[in-house]
Design a protein around this motif. Structure first.
Motif, PDB file in Angstrom:
ATOM      1  N   ILE A   1      -2.959  -6.829 -14.290  1.00  0.00           N
ATOM      2  CA  ILE A   1      -3.176  -8.205 -13.832  1.00  0.00           C
ATOM      3  C   ILE A   1      -2.718  -8.368 -12.390  1.00  0.00           C
ATOM      4  CG2 ILE A   1      -2.549 -10.618 -14.267  1.00  0.00           C
ATOM      5  CD1 ILE A   1      -2.336  -9.902 -17.206  1.00  0.00           C
ATOM      6  N   SER A   2      -1.737  -7.571 -11.959  1.00  0.00           N
ATOM      7  CA  SER A   2      -1.234  -7.654 -10.586  1.00  0.00           C
ATOM      8  C   SER A   2      -2.243  -7.152  -9.565  1.00  0.00           C
ATOM      9  CB  SER A   2       0.056  -6.843 -10.452  1.00  0.00           C
ATOM     10  OG  SER A   2      -0.202  -5.462 -10.637  1.00  0.00           O
ATOM     11  N   ARG A   3      -3.242  -6.357 -10.011  1.00  0.00           N
ATOM     12  CA  ARG A   3      -4.292  -5.809  -9.157  1.00  0.00           C
ATOM     13  C   ARG A   3      -3.749  -4.897  -8.054  1.00  0.00           C
ATOM     14  NH1 ARG A   3      -8.600 -10.869  -8.436  1.00  0.00           N
ATOM     15  NH2 ARG A   3      -8.922 -11.187 -10.679  1.00  0.00           N
ATOM     16  N   VAL A   4      -2.580  -4.331  -8.280  1.00  0.00           N
ATOM     17  CA  VAL A   4      -2.039  -3.325  -7.384  1.00  0.00           C
ATOM     18  C   VAL A   4      -2.623  -1.971  -7.789  1.00  0.00           C
ATOM     19  CG1 VAL A   4       0.082  -2.265  -6.498  1.00  0.00           C
ATOM     20  CG2 VAL A   4       0.058  -4.681  -7.142  1.00  0.00           C
TER      21      VAL A   4
ATOM     22  N   SER B   1       0.266  -4.646 -16.409  1.00  0.00           N
ATOM     23  CA  SER B   1       0.423  -4.495 -14.969  1.00  0.00           C
ATOM     24  C   SER B   1      -0.898  -4.588 -14.224  1.00  0.00           C
ATOM     25  CB  SER B   1       1.084  -3.149 -14.658  1.00  0.00           C
ATOM     26  OG  SER B   1       0.227  -2.068 -15.017  1.00  0.00           O
TER      27      SER B   1
ATOM     28  N   SER C   1      -1.228   0.001 -10.592  1.00  0.00           N
ATOM     29  CA  SER C   1      -1.394  -0.563 -11.935  1.00  0.00           C
ATOM     30  C   SER C   1      -2.502   0.133 -12.711  1.00  0.00           C
ATOM     31  CB  SER C   1      -1.686  -2.067 -11.839  1.00  0.00           C
ATOM     32  OG  SER C   1      -2.936  -2.303 -11.205  1.00  0.00           O
TER      33      SER C   1
END
Length: 324
Positions: free
Chosen positions: A23-26, A21, A29
């Motif tokens: 990788i989403s840079r949220v 997760s 995450s």
């Protein structure tokens, strides 16, 4: 057996999704990445180390197929391998006494168990922090000076990309950050593994899958030779070259281990304090959100190892009243 394999694969999928997760840079995450070892630890503690191993292998294979081998290796070092091994160790025990058979034919009580010492668990956590940090730093260079130069260039480039002009003050701040990066990395990894192991134990206990007594956290002590290893690592930290980098990371890991024993000291010394739960809760929140206050725990852990604060405190307490 089929049910155990299904649980192991489900735990591996959950762990892999948490890890990927990022990788989403949220923002959320980062929390999921922090908890990536948790499902595998729960599987290892509640369903055995084989379940943790199957889940970790399945998760690593999935990450390798989707994102490449480097991501899979990183996942194994940071989440899968520590989760499997620590989950195995925490359930490792041996009988210390055999109960004598009852004269009336009743089934004898099960023997008392000696479980793997929590102090040695801390050393394993320190070992994983050492290996993971070293694996992240060595690609930047082969010695401490080269690694520091690479990190300094990266930080300065990142600051310039944000529109900040280079200055003498900025250079001093960057140098301080670069010097502290290895310690911060070790600290973060060890905090992550410790918190996940505690949460996994609580989850297993709540679900009835913890087939052992809860460990006595207040009695956590590191083996005596740990102090010798720390002194040797600190001495070699000033040697230069690759050995200096290895020694600096090892010193940071061992000091963080003493910081974790400092929490055990705090739990012991506050036994008679009013509002103990509130103050301990505030302390944990501060230690998990900030970095520098951990130095207080390092000093407390080292002082207890040298002067035996907990032993003196317990000797001075009145004996418990006999049960009525």
């Amino acid at each position: 057996m089929i049910a155990n394999i299904a649980i192991a694969i489900a735990a591996g999928c959950a762990s892999a999704l948490m890890y990927a997760s990022v990788i989403s840079r949220v923002r959320v995450s980062l929390a999921l990445l922090y908890l990536a070892p948790l499902p595998l630890m729960v599987a290892s503690i509640g369903w055995g180390p084989l379940a943790g191993a199957i889940g970790g292998i399945a998760a690593a294979c999935g990450i390798a197929l989707l994102f490449g081998l480097p991501y899979a290796i990183s996942y194994v070092l940071m989440a899968a391998l520590p989760a499997w091994w620590l989950g195995h160790l925490i359930m490792l025990g041996r009988p210390v006494a055999n109960a004598a058979p009852a004269g009336n034919g009743a089934t004898p009580a099960p023997p008392a168990m000696e479980w793997y010492p929590t102090g040695r668990l801390l050393l394993w956590i320190a070992g994983f922090g050492f290996v993971t940090t070293l694996a992240a730093l060595l690609p930047l260079g082969t010695d401490a000076a080269e690694v520091a130069a690479s990190m300094r260039e990266g930080l300065l480039a990142a600051l310039k990309a944000r529109g900040l002009e280079a200055s003498a003050d900025m250079a001093r701040v960057v140098n301080l950050l670069v010097a502290a990066v290895p310690a911060f990395m070790v600290m973060g990894i060890m905090k992550m593994l410790t918190v996940n192991l505690w949460l996994a134990g609580k989850i297993a206990k709540t679900s009835g899958r913890l087939n052992r007594s809860w460990p006595d956290i207040r009695g956590t002590t590191l083996p005596p030779m740990t102090m010798v290893a720390l002194c040797v690592a600190l001495a070699f930290s000033f040697s230069g070259g690759t050995l200096s980098l290895v020694a600096q990371v090892a010193s940071s890991a061992l000091l963080m281990a003493y910081a974790l024993t400092g929490f055990a000291v705090l739990h012991t010394l506050t036994l008679a304090a009013p509002g103990r739960a509130v103050w301990l809760g505030i302390t944990y929140v501060v230690m998990l959100t900030l970095i520098w206050p951990v130095l207080v725990m390092v000093v407390l852990g080292l002082a207890d190892a040298m002067f035996g604060f907990r032993e003196r405190f317990m000797r001075g307490r009145p004996p418990p009243l006999p049960a009525s």
